[in-house]
Write a protein that holds these residues in place. Structure first.
Motif, PDB file in Angstrom:
ATOM      1  N   GLU A 148       0.992  -1.338   0.010  1.00  0.00           N
ATOM      2  CA  GLU A 148      -0.277   0.087   0.083  1.00  0.00           C
ATOM      3  C   GLU A 148       0.991   1.253   0.243  1.00  0.00           C
ATOM      4  N   TRP A 149       0.423   2.388  -0.953  1.00  0.00           N
ATOM      5  CA  TRP A 149       1.154   3.494  -0.992  1.00  0.00           C
ATOM      6  C   TRP A 149       0.742   4.276   0.393  1.00  0.00           C
ATOM      7  N   ILE A 150       2.093   4.898   0.877  1.00  0.00           N
ATOM      8  CA  ILE A 150       1.698   5.722   2.129  1.00  0.00           C
ATOM      9  C   ILE A 150       2.204   7.005   1.940  1.00  0.00           C
ATOM     10  N   ASN A 151       1.519   8.185   2.341  1.00  0.00           N
ATOM     11  CA  ASN A 151       2.119   9.578   2.053  1.00  0.00           C
ATOM     12  C   ASN A 151       2.919   9.864   3.255  1.00  0.00           C
ATOM     13  N   LEU A 152       4.178  10.133   2.899  1.00  0.00           N
ATOM     14  CA  LEU A 152       5.206  10.316   3.953  1.00  0.00           C
ATOM     15  C   LEU A 152       5.242  11.750   4.144  1.00  0.00           C
ATOM     16  N   PHE A 153       5.156  12.723   3.275  1.00  0.00           N
ATOM     17  CA  PHE A 153       5.312  14.381   3.347  1.00  0.00           C
ATOM     18  C   PHE A 153       4.812  14.698   1.936  1.00  0.00           C
ATOM     19  N   ASP A 154       4.537  16.135   1.912  1.00  0.00           N
ATOM     20  CA  ASP A 154       4.076  16.538   0.607  1.00  0.00           C
ATOM     21  C   ASP A 154       4.886  16.326  -0.475  1.00  0.00           C
ATOM     22  N   PHE A 160       6.267  -0.431   0.317  1.00  0.00           N
ATOM     23  CA  PHE A 160       7.015  -1.767   0.725  1.00  0.00           C
ATOM     24  C   PHE A 160       6.325  -3.035  -0.057  1.00  0.00           C
ATOM     25  N   GLN A 161       7.191  -3.360  -0.951  1.00  0.00           N
ATOM     26  CA  GLN A 161       6.529  -4.718  -1.518  1.00  0.00           C
ATOM     27  C   GLN A 161       7.470  -5.894  -1.167  1.00  0.00           C
ATOM     28  N   TYR A 162       6.585  -7.053  -1.245  1.00  0.00           N
ATOM     29  CA  TYR A 162       6.954  -8.363  -0.636  1.00  0.00           C
ATOM     30  C   TYR A 162       8.289  -8.587  -1.712  1.00  0.00           C
ATOM     31  N   ASN A 163       9.536  -9.367  -0.973  1.00  0.00           N
ATOM     32  CA  ASN A 163      10.681  -9.332  -1.604  1.00  0.00           C
ATOM     33  C   ASN A 163      11.283 -10.686  -1.343  1.00  0.00           C
ATOM     34  N   GLY A 164      10.621 -11.508  -0.662  1.00  0.00           N
ATOM     35  CA  GLY A 164      11.142 -13.011  -0.135  1.00  0.00           C
ATOM     36  C   GLY A 164      12.132 -12.673   0.748  1.00  0.00           C
ATOM     37  N   HIS A 165      13.516 -13.191   0.421  1.00  0.00           N
ATOM     38  CA  HIS A 165      14.576 -13.121   1.314  1.00  0.00           C
ATOM     39  C   HIS A 165      14.353 -13.705   2.693  1.00  0.00           C
ATOM     40  N   ILE A 167      11.737 -13.471   6.194  1.00  0.00           N
ATOM     41  CA  ILE A 167      10.251 -12.966   6.610  1.00  0.00           C
ATOM     42  C   ILE A 167      10.092 -11.603   7.137  1.00  0.00           C
ATOM     43  N   GLY A 168       8.993 -10.761   6.342  1.00  0.00           N
ATOM     44  CA  GLY A 168       8.911  -9.485   6.373  1.00  0.00           C
ATOM     45  C   GLY A 168       9.677  -8.631   5.267  1.00  0.00           C
ATOM     46  N   ALA A 169      10.581  -9.272   4.814  1.00  0.00           N
ATOM     47  CA  ALA A 169      11.443  -8.115   3.737  1.00  0.00           C
ATOM     48  C   ALA A 169      10.668  -7.650   2.543  1.00  0.00           C
ATOM     49  N   THR A 170      11.233  -6.593   2.157  1.00  0.00           N
ATOM     50  CA  THR A 170      10.618  -5.804   1.093  1.00  0.00           C
ATOM     51  C   THR A 170      11.444  -5.077   0.268  1.00  0.00           C
ATOM     52  N   PHE A 171      11.170  -4.929  -0.967  1.00  0.00           N
ATOM     53  CA  PHE A 171      11.894  -3.634  -1.727  1.00  0.00           C
ATOM     54  C   PHE A 171      11.014  -2.318  -1.499  1.00  0.00           C
ATOM     55  N   ILE A 172      11.573  -1.217  -1.619  1.00  0.00           N
ATOM     56  CA  ILE A 172      11.082  -0.069  -1.094  1.00  0.00           C
ATOM     57  C   ILE A 172      10.810   0.790  -2.499  1.00  0.00           C
ATOM     58  N   GLU A 173       9.740   1.359  -2.738  1.00  0.00           N
ATOM     59  CA  GLU A 173       9.675   2.382  -3.904  1.00  0.00           C
ATOM     60  C   GLU A 173       9.092   3.708  -3.186  1.00  0.00           C
ATOM     61  N   LEU A 174       9.952   4.558  -3.556  1.00  0.00           N
ATOM     62  CA  LEU A 174       9.788   5.938  -2.928  1.00  0.00           C
ATOM     63  C   LEU A 174       9.638   6.922  -4.129  1.00  0.00           C
ATOM     64  N   ASP A 175       8.424   7.398  -4.008  1.00  0.00           N
ATOM     65  CA  ASP A 175       8.145   8.499  -5.205  1.00  0.00           C
ATOM     66  C   ASP A 175       8.322   9.811  -4.727  1.00  0.00           C
ATOM     67  N   ILE A 176       8.976  10.574  -5.238  1.00  0.00           N
ATOM     68  CA  ILE A 176       9.361  12.078  -4.828  1.00  0.00           C
ATOM     69  C   ILE A 176       9.081  13.174  -5.817  1.00  0.00           C
ATOM     70  N   HIS A 177       8.023  13.779  -5.685  1.00  0.00           N
ATOM     71  CA  HIS A 177       7.557  14.513  -6.748  1.00  0.00           C
ATOM     72  C   HIS A 177       7.654  14.077  -8.032  1.00  0.00           C
ATOM     73  N   GLY A 178       6.940  12.872  -8.393  1.00  0.00           N
ATOM     74  CA  GLY A 178       6.949  12.061  -9.603  1.00  0.00           C
ATOM     75  C   GLY A 178       7.989  11.315 -10.034  1.00  0.00           C
ATOM     76  N   GLU A 179       9.017  11.317  -9.215  1.00  0.00           N
ATOM     77  CA  GLU A 179      10.456  10.436  -9.749  1.00  0.00           C
ATOM     78  C   GLU A 179      10.353   9.400  -8.739  1.00  0.00           C
ATOM     79  N   ARG A 180      10.533   8.112  -9.231  1.00  0.00           N
ATOM     80  CA  ARG A 180      10.415   6.758  -8.391  1.00  0.00           C
ATOM     81  C   ARG A 180      11.799   6.350  -8.167  1.00  0.00           C
ATOM     82  N   LEU A 181      12.223   6.130  -6.856  1.00  0.00           N
ATOM     83  CA  LEU A 181      13.342   5.744  -6.596  1.00  0.00           C
ATOM     84  C   LEU A 181      13.164   4.287  -6.103  1.00  0.00           C
TER      85      LEU A 181
END
Length: 460
Positions: A148-154, A160-165, A167-181
């Motif tokens: 689920e997408w979470i609003n951190l700041f404006d 956080f997406q399931y990544n195996g490895h 239990i609980g591990a994820t890869f992280i998608e960070l959207d900053i003003h339209g740019e995805r890291l």
């Protein structure tokens, strides 16, 4: 709004440990992972140095998963002034809680023993952090829902997406003003015994990809057969099989395979020991979070019933005092600390002993020394002859290999503006860089430790 952001590579740059990436926008500082350096002394001493950023200026910490090299610096960060939230999935925070408290305890005990026995160059030796420091860090934990997408700041969101490895591990998608890291964290394997296959990112303007096994393919081997032969040979020799293991996922995988071998009557009926207080707590996390792994509640329970689960140091010595052949799983996985050191002190000079290395062994660790054929190892200031038989099973790794890493990247629809190769030893990272360039044609770089890279934001 500035048209760029800065990324500070504070760890896991040209090394596999100490993961820390600080994302600095015009208004916020976001830390992705906060791990300890392990292995070589020149890296470990960096844990004592002040970060080139004020901890009280960090607005949030995002954890890909709970392993020590991704979460183990958190108590120091809090001790140095961090006051805000640490976000991760519920099992990640459960695992990190267990690992941090255990780490604090080990460091307190090591400092006490070093002072008592005099094998320290410091007067007196101090713990990097204590159990109390770990407890304070844990009060900052806030769980998130996977997927689920979470609003951190404006203008800044995170997912956080399931990544195996593990239990609980994820890869992280960070959207900053339209740019995805996209931060890969540690990527699991598609055919793992306990974990489901990792999800894959679809979009990445900037990709931060781990490269632990970026220079090789895992061997195709029959795990049950190989482990069966090691057990049978060791027992026939009248010896003890010691398996240094990470308490999270690896220990449970080993327990599962050994349980299956016993169920099928493929190994002798000897005592099987799981000596890791932390591992016991991890099993409870597995029981509470069935949707995160493949085992049912009943399978977890039956598997555990086939092992003597050791919780106290007194019980460790009871196991050692038994001279019969046995199988011992004990932490830590790279033999950097934990109960496995006690067993090795007692057994490693005996030719009938077998030691099975069942995962990645970082440069500078005792595990790497054994893997490379050292004839002696140093434990708590003393040298011990290595007469034991040393085995290695790479396919037990919870890390994706080179091809699996490329497969994980294969769903990204458009080439990233830049791909940063991290969490790998320098030569390994460079081989993976060449492979990505040849295979995908992507622009790649290998950041140096403490380097700062400026990323352009979408000008739309």
């Amino acid at each position: 709004m500035n048209n760029s952001i800065k990324v500070h590579f504070l760890g896991a740059a040209e090394t596999v440990t100490g993961s820390k990436y600080l994302i600095e926008t015009s208004n916020h500082k976001i830390l992705v992972d906060c791990g300890l350096f392990q292995g070589l002394k020149k890296l470990r001493v960096k844990n004592w140095e002040h970060l080139p950023v004020n901890a009280n200026e960090v607005d949030v910490v995002l954890l890909t998963h709970g392993h020590l090299d991704h979460s183990g610096y958190l108590p120091r960060l809090v001790k140095n002034g961090f006051k805000r939230s640490i976000l991760g999935t519920e099992p990640t925070l459960d695992i990190a809680s267990i690992i941090l408290k255990d780490s604090g305890k080990i460091q307190e005990e090591y400092a006490k023993r070093a002072n008592k026995e005099g094998f320290t160059s410091h007067s007196p030796a101090e713990a990097l952090y204590t159990i109390d420091d770990a407890e304070k860090a844990i009060t900052h934990f806030r769980s998130v829902t996977e997927g689920e997408w979470i609003n951190l700041f404006d203008g800044i969101q995170v997912r956080f997406q399931y990544n195996g490895h593990i239990i609980g591990a994820t890869f992280i998608e960070l959207d900053i003003h339209g740019e995805r890291l996209v931060f890969s964290g540690d990527i699991g394997r598609p055919e793992d015994l306990l974990m489901e296959a990792p999800k894959k990112p679809k979009q990445a303007d900037y990709l931060f990809i781990e490269s632990t096994y970026g220079d090789r393919l895992h061997e195709e081997e029959d795990l049950e057969e190989k482990l069966k032969q090691i057990v049978i040979t060791t027992v026939e020799n009248g010896g003890t099989l010691i398996i240094p293991s990470f308490a999270v996922e690896r220990a449970q995988t080993l327990m599962y395979i050994l349980w299956q071998l016993r169920l099928k009557n493929k190994i002798p009926l000897v005592e099987m020991v799981m000596d890791s207080p932390m591992g016991v707590n991890v099993l409870e996390v597995f029981l509470r979070n069935e949707k995160w792994h493949k085992l049912t509640h009943e399978e977890c329970t039956e598997m555990c019933s086939n092992f003597r689960v050791v919780e106290t140091y007194k019980e460790t010595w009871e196991v050692i005092d038994k001279k019969e052949p046995k199988i011992i799983i004990a932490g830590s996985g790279m033999i950097t600390g934990g109960r496995v050191l006690t067993y090795l002190e007692q057994y490693i000079d005996q030719p009938e002993t077998a030691v099975l290395l069942a995962g990645y062994q970082a440069e500078g660790t005792r595990g790497r020394q054994l893997l490379e054929g050292n004839t002696e190892i140093k434990i708590n200031g003393k040298y011990y002859a290595v007469n034991a038989k040393i085995y290695n099973i790479q396919s037990l790794s919870a890390h994706a290999d080179q091809q699996e890493l490329l497969d994980w990247m294969s769903d990204i629809e458009k080439a990233p503006k830049e791909t940063f190769i991290v969490h790998g030893e320098a030569q390994v990272a460079d081989k993976f860089r060449v492979k990505i360039k040849d295979h995908l044609g992507w622009k790649c770089s290998i950041p140096e430790l403490y380097s700062i890279h400026e990323l352009e934001l979408n000008s739309k």
